[in-house]
Write an enzyme that holds these catalytic residues in place. Sequence first.
Site, short mmCIF file in Angstrom:
data_model
loop_
_atom_site.label_atom_id
_atom_site.label_comp_id
_atom_site.label_asym_id
_atom_site.label_seq_id
_atom_site.Cartn_x
_atom_site.Cartn_y
_atom_site.Cartn_z
N HIS A 96 -17.07 -26.90 72.08
CA HIS A 96 -17.59 -25.99 71.06
C HIS A 96 -18.56 -24.95 71.59
O HIS A 96 -18.98 -24.07 70.83
CB HIS A 96 -18.25 -26.79 69.92
CG HIS A 96 -17.95 -26.20 68.56
ND1 HIS A 96 -18.12 -26.91 67.39
CD2 HIS A 96 -17.51 -24.98 68.21
CE1 HIS A 96 -17.79 -26.14 66.35
NE2 HIS A 96 -17.42 -24.95 66.82
N ASP A 119 -18.05 -29.37 60.85
CA ASP A 119 -18.43 -30.14 62.02
C ASP A 119 -19.26 -31.35 61.58
O ASP A 119 -19.99 -31.27 60.57
CB ASP A 119 -19.29 -29.23 62.93
CG ASP A 119 -19.40 -29.68 64.37
OD1 ASP A 119 -19.49 -28.79 65.25
OD2 ASP A 119 -19.40 -30.91 64.64
N HIS A 121 -21.58 -32.23 63.41
CA HIS A 121 -22.84 -31.84 64.07
C HIS A 121 -23.21 -30.39 63.73
O HIS A 121 -22.33 -29.58 63.44
CB HIS A 121 -22.68 -31.96 65.60
CG HIS A 121 -22.11 -33.26 66.05
ND1 HIS A 121 -20.74 -33.44 66.26
CD2 HIS A 121 -22.70 -34.45 66.31
CE1 HIS A 121 -20.54 -34.69 66.67
NE2 HIS A 121 -21.70 -35.33 66.70
N ASP A 123 -24.82 -28.32 65.95
CA ASP A 123 -24.68 -27.49 67.16
C ASP A 123 -25.71 -26.36 67.18
O ASP A 123 -25.41 -25.25 67.62
CB ASP A 123 -23.25 -26.92 67.27
CG ASP A 123 -22.20 -28.00 67.38
OD1 ASP A 123 -21.00 -27.65 67.41
OD2 ASP A 123 -22.56 -29.19 67.41
N HIS A 136 -22.51 -27.33 74.18
CA HIS A 136 -21.66 -27.42 72.98
C HIS A 136 -22.47 -27.84 71.75
O HIS A 136 -22.01 -27.72 70.63
CB HIS A 136 -20.43 -28.31 73.19
CG HIS A 136 -20.72 -29.78 73.23
ND1 HIS A 136 -19.72 -30.71 73.00
CD2 HIS A 136 -21.84 -30.49 73.52
CE1 HIS A 136 -20.22 -31.93 73.12
NE2 HIS A 136 -21.51 -31.83 73.44
N ASP A 227 -14.62 -27.86 64.18
CA ASP A 227 -14.72 -28.91 65.20
C ASP A 227 -13.91 -30.09 64.68
O ASP A 227 -14.21 -30.61 63.60
CB ASP A 227 -16.20 -29.29 65.36
CG ASP A 227 -16.43 -30.27 66.49
OD1 ASP A 227 -17.50 -30.21 67.11
OD2 ASP A 227 -15.54 -31.12 66.74
#
Length: 305
Positions: A96, A119, A121, A123, A136, A227
């Site tokens: 990512h 996602d 997450h 990020d 990422h 993602d």
Amino acid sequence: HSVAVLGAPFSKGQKRGGVENGPKAIRDAGLIERLSHLDYPVHDFGDLSFQHLEKDEPYMHVPFPRTVGRANKLLSGAVSNAVGAGHTTIMLGGDHSLAIGSVEGHAKQRPDLCLIWVDAHADINTPFTSPSGNLHGQSVAFMLKELQNKMPELPGFSWVKPFLSAKDLVYIGLRDVDPGEYDILKDLGVQYFTMRDIDRLGIQRVMEVTFDHLLSRKQRPIHLSFDIDAMDPSLAPATGTPVNGGLTYREGIWITEEIHNTGLLSVMDLVEVNPDLGASREAVESTASMAVDVIASALGQTREG
Ligand SMILES: N[C@](CCCC[B-](O)(O)O)(CCN1CCC(O)CC1)C(=O)O
Ligand SMILES: [Mn+2]
Ligand SMILES: [Mn+2]
């Protein structure tokens, strides 16, 4: 209009080998074939080839900053060219960290874009908050104007000027957010929907609020950065940072069907498919097949025929 598919076989935004084989796994699962059944031309641009820089010492605890920065500068140009040629562009990752180049290149053509980040997450770590140093998990921090004063001058990234405002970003699917990321999300007032929010509101309401937040003042191009680890690990096990309690198949497809129905999708990333991490051939195939379904439904494949 037409669709461009661009492979980005890249893994240096994290430490687990194999995610560079993501584009091939997604293609082998029949992506181009599936898209060709939809009603516009599909141009497969093949895969970018990235240089691995010999001397690339970590910066702070961030591995391969120059390699990651260089890869994203190349990707930015490729995405900018594809969007400039009028294609709806699909970027196949790869990890990512590639979103830095993909979104930056898109914004060069469409500075008014909004970003939907699906996602587990956020990020959005900076090099100072990241628990792993892995880029990422820091992609969004390079994009946001509001974080400019919180970012160090990372070697390899001098070409990136922050281009996105926090109000132009919505997260869907969060369930593994680091403390430093949580502080940033709250400080910046970023709109996000965790898996708990999805359980409370339901995915239909989440998409209504997302589009109201991003599009009510004016319609503008959507960048969808998807993602695969947003999906429940039972559906997408072959990925680097799986987290239990993810999107069901129907929630994931609702998201992409609704984005298609806006008519505003301009660029989509599908990242973090790692065929080396599947426990079996079936696990790899189900992950890659999930990726193909998500992409195809974002481009107009319907469930009602
Ligand atoms: N937030 C993480 C994971 C980033 C994932 C990137 B992806 O593109 O897949 O969204 C760290 C997450 N951390 C891993 C160890 C756990 O014990 C706590 C959470 C990080 O390394 O920054
Ligand atoms: Mn993730
Ligand atoms: Mn991610």
